[in-house]
Design an enzyme around this catalytic site. Structure first.
Site, PDB file in Angstrom:
ATOM      1  N   ASP A 159       0.833  -1.199   0.000  1.00  0.00           N
ATOM      2  CA  ASP A 159       0.000   0.000   0.000  1.00  0.00           C
ATOM      3  C   ASP A 159       0.870   1.251   0.000  1.00  0.00           C
ATOM      4  OD1 ASP A 159      -2.992   1.060   0.820  1.00  0.00           O
ATOM      5  OD2 ASP A 159      -1.419   2.282   1.722  1.00  0.00           O
TER       6      ASP A 159
ATOM      7  N   TYR B  79       2.703   9.885  -0.199  1.00  0.00           N
ATOM      8  CA  TYR B  79       3.768   9.276   0.596  1.00  0.00           C
ATOM      9  C   TYR B  79       5.132   9.543  -0.038  1.00  0.00           C
ATOM     10  CZ  TYR B  79      -0.052   6.418   2.596  1.00  0.00           C
ATOM     11  OH  TYR B  79      -1.217   5.973   3.178  1.00  0.00           O
TER      12      TYR B  79
ATOM     13  N   LYS C 151      -2.934   5.997  -4.235  1.00  0.00           N
ATOM     14  CA  LYS C 151      -4.046   6.884  -3.899  1.00  0.00           C
ATOM     15  C   LYS C 151      -3.873   8.259  -4.549  1.00  0.00           C
ATOM     16  CE  LYS C 151      -3.895   4.724   0.679  1.00  0.00           C
ATOM     17  NZ  LYS C 151      -2.443   4.392   0.715  1.00  0.00           N
TER      18      LYS C 151
ATOM     19  N   HIS D 108      -7.934   9.529  -1.801  1.00  0.00           N
ATOM     20  CA  HIS D 108      -7.205   9.517  -0.534  1.00  0.00           C
ATOM     21  C   HIS D 108      -7.922  10.326   0.550  1.00  0.00           C
ATOM     22  CE1 HIS D 108      -2.835   9.383   1.245  1.00  0.00           C
ATOM     23  NE2 HIS D 108      -3.758   9.083   2.146  1.00  0.00           N
TER      24      HIS D 108
END
Length: 288
Positions: free
Chosen positions: A47, A52, A77, A110
């Site tokens: 994931d 990120y 996402k 997200h």
């Protein structure tokens, strides 16, 4: 090597029941090393997210693993700055480029603020085009879910939300489970909440089964039908978090764990100003 159990989604795809999370793992080689280790010990579900800033390292680790692509489930996402049909369409292609993959197994809204319907339409189109296998949402409370679902042509496969024994999302699960929408847990271990990790109910079960508290918590969530993806950069912890399928909590023990629910998390998506706070926290185009 153990075969990870899967959970069938409402679109017919099967997602590994446990995965490996990469939130807050730096993109300085640490993500690559952690994902490579996770895949080596048996994880088949990774994931990540554009926010990120480690999609490239995730994709490189997947490609370098030697494991056939169709045996690894990769989630990413869409961030707030790319909501709306045109921006989301472009963002999906950018994520695929960063990952170095032909398709993503799961792609999520997200944070559910702004032109979510436009973004969702782009995700539906990308799914039809074969760029994404399953589409879903994240951080949708019952209130937000009811706001947006009437505007969606396709039902999400998952809703990824904060979930742990102290915050079991009962109202949300009552709302979405009848439609076959699965809950994915971010922060399944409570983000290091020491009260949870030292809770007498959890420690008692850990002692009984010869497991650590993290394994007991993850097993409870798995038996509750929740898709989990714990995160760690430590090889021993990466391995132990996966080792939860050789014991089973009894019905009474599951009831004890359910009784720990405090119905309160660390993040409230319904709170005022969350969208603005998040937009200021992450600029996914900063290095464009």
């Amino acid at each position: 090597m153990m075969t990870t159990p899967t959970i069938k989604l409402n679109d017919g795809n099967e997602i590994p029941a446990i995965g490996f999370g990469t939130f807050q793992i730096p993109n300085d080689g640490s993500t690559y090393a952690a994902v490579k280790e996770a895949l080596a010990v048996g994880y088949r579900h990774i994931d990540t997210a554009v926010a990120y800033f480690n999609e490239a390292e995730v994709g490189q680790a997947v490609r370098d693993s030697g494991i056939p692509r169709d045996q690894i489930w990769v989630t990413s996402k869409l961030w707030l700055q790319d909501f709306g049909f045109e921006a989301a369409t472009k963002a999906i292609d950018v994520s695929l480029q960063k990952l170095g993959l032909d398709y993503m197994d799961l792609y999520l809204i997200h944070q559910p603020y702004g032109d979510v319907p436009g973004a969702w339409q782009a995700m539906e189109a990308a799914q039809k085009a074969g760029k994404i296998r399953s589409i879903g949402v994240s951080n949708m409370t019952p209130k937000i879910w009811q706001q947006f679902m009437p505007k969606f042509d396709t039902l999400p496969a998952v809703n990824q939300v904060e979930f742990n024994p102290y915050f079991q999302q009962r109202a949300l699960r009552d709302l979405i489970t009848p439609a076959g929408v699965k809950v994915e847990a971010w922060a399944p271990l409570g983000q290091g909440n020491q009260a949870l990790l030292t809770d007498p109910v959890v420690t008692k079960l850990a002692a009984k089964y010869g497991k650590d508290v993290g394994q007991v918590i993850l097993r409870f969530e798995n038996q509750s039908g929740i898709i989990i993806f714990p995160k760690s950069v430590h090889a021993s912890r990466i391995k132990s978090n996966l080792n939860i399928f050789d014991f089973e909590l009894t019905a009474d023990e599951m009831a004890e764990m359910r009784a720990l629910d405090q119905n309160k998390g660390q993040h409230d998506p319904d709170a005022a100003g969350v969208k603005e706070m998040l937009l200021n926290a992450f600029d996914v185009h900063a290095n464009d």
